[in-house]
Design a protein around this motif. Structure first.
Motif, PDB file in Angstrom:
ATOM      1  N   SER A  67     -10.984  -5.450 -12.873  1.00  0.00           N
ATOM      2  CA  SER A  67     -10.567  -4.861 -11.591  1.00  0.00           C
ATOM      3  C   SER A  67      -9.044  -4.796 -11.553  1.00  0.00           C
ATOM      4  CB  SER A  67     -11.052  -5.721 -10.409  1.00  0.00           C
ATOM      5  OG  SER A  67     -10.322  -6.936 -10.358  1.00  0.00           O
ATOM      6  N   GLY A  68      -8.537  -4.070 -10.566  1.00  0.00           N
ATOM      7  CA  GLY A  68      -7.088  -4.002 -10.373  1.00  0.00           C
ATOM      8  C   GLY A  68      -6.527  -5.360  -9.964  1.00  0.00           C
ATOM      9  N   ILE A 100      -3.562  -7.516 -11.945  1.00  0.00           N
ATOM     10  CA  ILE A 100      -2.315  -8.093 -11.414  1.00  0.00           C
ATOM     11  C   ILE A 100      -2.240  -9.575 -11.785  1.00  0.00           C
ATOM     12  CG2 ILE A 100      -0.893  -8.526  -9.364  1.00  0.00           C
ATOM     13  CD1 ILE A 100      -2.463  -6.287  -7.936  1.00  0.00           C
ATOM     14  N   THR A 158       0.773  -3.490   2.003  1.00  0.00           N
ATOM     15  CA  THR A 158       0.007  -3.084   0.824  1.00  0.00           C
ATOM     16  C   THR A 158      -1.415  -3.543   1.034  1.00  0.00           C
ATOM     17  OG1 THR A 158      -0.237  -3.340  -1.589  1.00  0.00           O
ATOM     18  CG2 THR A 158       0.653  -5.225  -0.398  1.00  0.00           C
ATOM     19  N   PHE A 159      -2.309  -3.099   0.150  1.00  0.00           N
ATOM     20  CA  PHE A 159      -3.651  -3.661   0.189  1.00  0.00           C
ATOM     21  C   PHE A 159      -3.530  -5.138  -0.182  1.00  0.00           C
ATOM     22  CE2 PHE A 159      -7.840  -4.467  -1.857  1.00  0.00           C
ATOM     23  CZ  PHE A 159      -8.573  -4.418  -0.687  1.00  0.00           C
ATOM     24  N   ALA A 207      -4.864  -7.179  -1.983  1.00  0.00           N
ATOM     25  CA  ALA A 207      -5.030  -7.648  -3.367  1.00  0.00           C
ATOM     26  C   ALA A 207      -3.695  -7.955  -4.043  1.00  0.00           C
ATOM     27  CB  ALA A 207      -5.791  -6.602  -4.181  1.00  0.00           C
ATOM     28  N   VAL A 259       4.775  -1.851  -5.200  1.00  0.00           N
ATOM     29  CA  VAL A 259       3.534  -1.074  -5.129  1.00  0.00           C
ATOM     30  C   VAL A 259       3.854   0.416  -4.995  1.00  0.00           C
ATOM     31  CG1 VAL A 259       1.394  -0.730  -3.812  1.00  0.00           C
ATOM     32  CG2 VAL A 259       2.411  -3.021  -3.980  1.00  0.00           C
ATOM     33  N   ASP A 285       2.509  -2.470  -9.330  1.00  0.00           N
ATOM     34  CA  ASP A 285       1.125  -2.314  -8.872  1.00  0.00           C
ATOM     35  C   ASP A 285       0.913  -0.806  -8.734  1.00  0.00           C
ATOM     36  OD1 ASP A 285      -1.215  -1.969  -7.438  1.00  0.00           O
ATOM     37  OD2 ASP A 285      -0.886  -3.688  -6.125  1.00  0.00           O
ATOM     38  N   ALA A 289      -1.971   0.805  -8.632  1.00  0.00           N
ATOM     39  CA  ALA A 289      -3.378   1.041  -8.292  1.00  0.00           C
ATOM     40  C   ALA A 289      -3.600   2.379  -7.585  1.00  0.00           C
ATOM     41  CB  ALA A 289      -3.890  -0.093  -7.411  1.00  0.00           C
ATOM     42  N   GLN A 290      -2.513   2.945  -7.010  1.00  0.00           N
ATOM     43  CA  GLN A 290      -2.688   4.185  -6.236  1.00  0.00           C
ATOM     44  C   GLN A 290      -1.925   5.361  -6.835  1.00  0.00           C
ATOM     45  OE1 GLN A 290      -1.990   3.509  -2.033  1.00  0.00           O
ATOM     46  NE2 GLN A 290      -3.311   1.713  -1.972  1.00  0.00           N
ATOM     47  N   TYR A 346     -11.065   1.382  -8.879  1.00  0.00           N
ATOM     48  CA  TYR A 346     -11.988   1.337  -7.728  1.00  0.00           C
ATOM     49  C   TYR A 346     -12.414   2.785  -7.437  1.00  0.00           C
ATOM     50  CZ  TYR A 346     -13.698  -0.063  -3.133  1.00  0.00           C
ATOM     51  OH  TYR A 346     -14.491  -0.291  -2.039  1.00  0.00           O
ATOM     52  N   LYS A 368     -10.155   5.705  -6.089  1.00  0.00           N
ATOM     53  CA  LYS A 368      -8.809   5.935  -6.622  1.00  0.00           C
ATOM     54  C   LYS A 368      -8.715   7.317  -7.276  1.00  0.00           C
ATOM     55  CE  LYS A 368      -7.341   1.738  -5.732  1.00  0.00           C
ATOM     56  NZ  LYS A 368      -7.123   1.462  -4.312  1.00  0.00           N
ATOM     57  N   GLY A 380     -13.219  -1.698 -11.760  1.00  0.00           N
ATOM     58  CA  GLY A 380     -12.574  -1.583 -13.075  1.00  0.00           C
ATOM     59  C   GLY A 380     -11.079  -1.603 -12.884  1.00  0.00           C
ATOM     60  N   TYR A 393      -2.682   0.564   5.982  1.00  0.00           N
ATOM     61  CA  TYR A 393      -3.711  -0.396   6.320  1.00  0.00           C
ATOM     62  C   TYR A 393      -3.484  -0.839   7.750  1.00  0.00           C
ATOM     63  CZ  TYR A 393      -4.505   0.025   1.435  1.00  0.00           C
ATOM     64  OH  TYR A 393      -4.783   0.577   0.208  1.00  0.00           O
TER      65      TYR A 393
HETATM   66  C1  LIG Z   1      -2.230  -1.253  -3.954  1.00  0.00           C
HETATM   67  C2  LIG Z   1      -3.484  -1.889  -4.498  1.00  0.00           C
HETATM   68  N1  LIG Z   1      -3.383  -2.997  -5.247  1.00  0.00           N
HETATM   69  C3  LIG Z   1      -4.465  -3.592  -5.766  1.00  0.00           C
HETATM   70  C4  LIG Z   1      -5.729  -3.088  -5.560  1.00  0.00           C
HETATM   71  C5  LIG Z   1      -6.886  -3.847  -6.106  1.00  0.00           C
HETATM   72  O1  LIG Z   1      -7.657  -3.137  -7.012  1.00  0.00           O
HETATM   73  P1  LIG Z   1      -9.201  -3.488  -7.224  1.00  0.00           P
HETATM   74  O2  LIG Z   1      -9.940  -3.058  -6.017  1.00  0.00           O
HETATM   75  O3  LIG Z   1      -9.567  -2.688  -8.434  1.00  0.00           O
HETATM   76  O4  LIG Z   1      -9.289  -4.944  -7.468  1.00  0.00           O
HETATM   77  C6  LIG Z   1      -5.888  -1.921  -4.783  1.00  0.00           C
HETATM   78  C7  LIG Z   1      -7.178  -1.260  -4.522  1.00  0.00           C
HETATM   79  O5  LIG Z   1      -8.216  -1.719  -4.289  1.00  0.00           O
HETATM   80  C8  LIG Z   1      -4.733  -1.313  -4.236  1.00  0.00           C
HETATM   81  O6  LIG Z   1      -4.829  -0.210  -3.481  1.00  0.00           O
END
Ligand SMILES: Cc1ncc(COP(=O)(O)O)c(C=O)c1O
Length: 366
Positions: free
Chosen positions: A59-60, A64, A85-86, A88, A131, A157, A159-160, A183, A186, A194, A311
């Motif tokens: 996963s993302g 990290i 940020t999200f 995560a 991010v 990061d 992820a986006q 995810y 994305k 993943g 968010y």
């Molecule tokens: C900015 C950001 N960082 C981290 C993540 C975490 O990724 P994951 O859901 O694959 O664990 C996400 C999305 O879910 C994200 O948008």
């Protein structure tokens, strides 16, 4: 919803046959963990991202965490992260035992504020984890300037931002390493969880390969304490098929963003998203600001439009970080944005008619 925030069905229709053939090949080989499908995707995604290495992980979030672990960041260390940020991003820092130090974002692009980052640096700062929010890359060259010579690692990061560029350099190529999420929603999304780590250093690549595989790459040898977090083989098949379409899909997102810009131009109550100089955005999300956001959002939902909020609560106001005692007012730019932002439906294949309907309902609601 008549017009969803993201329509993943359209993407699936394009790749369904290829995915079936790819799954059949995996079933035939019975190589269910890692194997050629993962290697093939890793090679292709590293090439696409202009990085030397890609390591597929679960996963993302794990990506990290593995970057932080591979960098040796842990207890007693501080890592600067944006408040908006999200969750995560921050959770991964906490999970390695380090302390996330939140900083505010800028009011135009919602990216980490460089001046505030500078103020947050102290003797314990070991990392800056920026991010690429909503599909545009954070100001890494400025963050690198802050970090240089101080023992601070800059990390991305991403992820986006699959496929985005800043000053010509692809997302995934900034800092010591980048975390990607696949995810489903994305820009490059799997059919489950993943992620990947992208990096250019051979030794870093080796450390992450160990970390994802119980701490070792040789069977029954475990030089470090690791995870069980590999990119799933069937997900690699899906991602490989989607990767060939990513440029086209990102272009469709850009066109859709430009269409919203036109449809909403001149509406004085709507603040449109901006792209920072040097950035080529891939529009993971199209985020506007509107007055009375919650009422407007409810009205959009009533009319079958799946708008969202990315968010609604900044990280420092989440229960998970309540013990830090950072109340309302700690990060005013992020907090104000959280009250006003609205993500409009945007995905490859969204039609002009659908966007016109979204704009019409939005302007009426306002
Ligand atoms: C900015 C950001 N960082 C981290 C993540 C975490 O990724 P994951 O859901 O694959 O664990 C996400 C999305 O879910 C994200 O948008």
């Amino acid at each position: 919803m008549d017009i969803p925030l993201v329509d993943l069905r359209l993407q699936h229709e394009e790749i369904a046959e290829e995915v079936k053939r790819g799954f059949d090949a995996v079933f035939e080989r019975t190589a269910f963990v890692l194997g050629p499908a993962v290697e093939d995707f890793e090679r292709a995604f590293a090439k696409y991202s202009d990085t030397r290495h890609c390591i597929g992980v679960g996963s993302g979030t794990d990506a990290i965490e593995m970057i932080l672990r591979a960098e040796g960041i842990g207890p007693d260390d501080e890592v600067i992260v944006p408040a908006n940020t999200f969750i995560a991003t921050a959770l991964a820092v906490t999970r390695v035992g380090a302390t996330p130090v939140f900083v505010d974002c800028d009011a135009d692009y919602y990216l980490i504020d460089v001046a505030k980052t500078k103020e947050a640096i102290n003797k314990r700062t070991r990392g800056i984890l920026a991010v690429d929010l909503y599909g545009q890359i954070a100001p890494f060259e400025k963050l690198e300037d802050l970090a240089r010579g101080r023992g601070i690692t800059v990390m991305e990061d991403a992820a986006q931002s699959h496929g985005a560029r800043r000053n010509g350099c692809r997302a995934g190529g900034f800092g010591v390493a980048a975390a990607m999420s696949f995810y489903p929603g994305k820009n490059l999304g799997a059919y489950g969880d993943g992620g990947a780590v992208l990096c250019n250093d051979d030794a870093f690549d080796q450390r992450v390969r160990e970390l994802r595989n119980w701490g070792g790459t040789v069977k029954y040898e475990h030089p470090v304490v690791g995870f069980n977090s590999r990119l799933d083989t069937l997900q690699a098949v899906v991602l490989r098929a989607k990767l060939d379409r990513l440029e086209d899909w990102n272009e469709q997102r850009r066109e859709a963003a430009a269409r919203y810009d036109e449809l909403l131009a001149g509406a004085s109550d709507v603040v449109l998203p901006k792209v920072a100089p040097g950035n080529e955005a891939v529009w993971h999300l199209y985020v506007v600001r509107v007055p009375e956001r919650d009422r407007v959002l409810a009205q959009l939902h009533e009319q079958g439009i799946g708008a969202g909020i990315h968010y609604p609560t900044p990280c420092h106001l989440q229960g998970a970080y309540a013990s830090m005692g950072l109340g309302e007012g700690s990060f005013p730019v992020a907090e104000k944005a959280a009250r006003e932002i609205l993500s409009l439906p945007l995905f490859p294949g969204i039609t002009a008619d659908q966007q016109e309907k979204v704009a019409e309902v939005l302007l009426r609601a306002i």
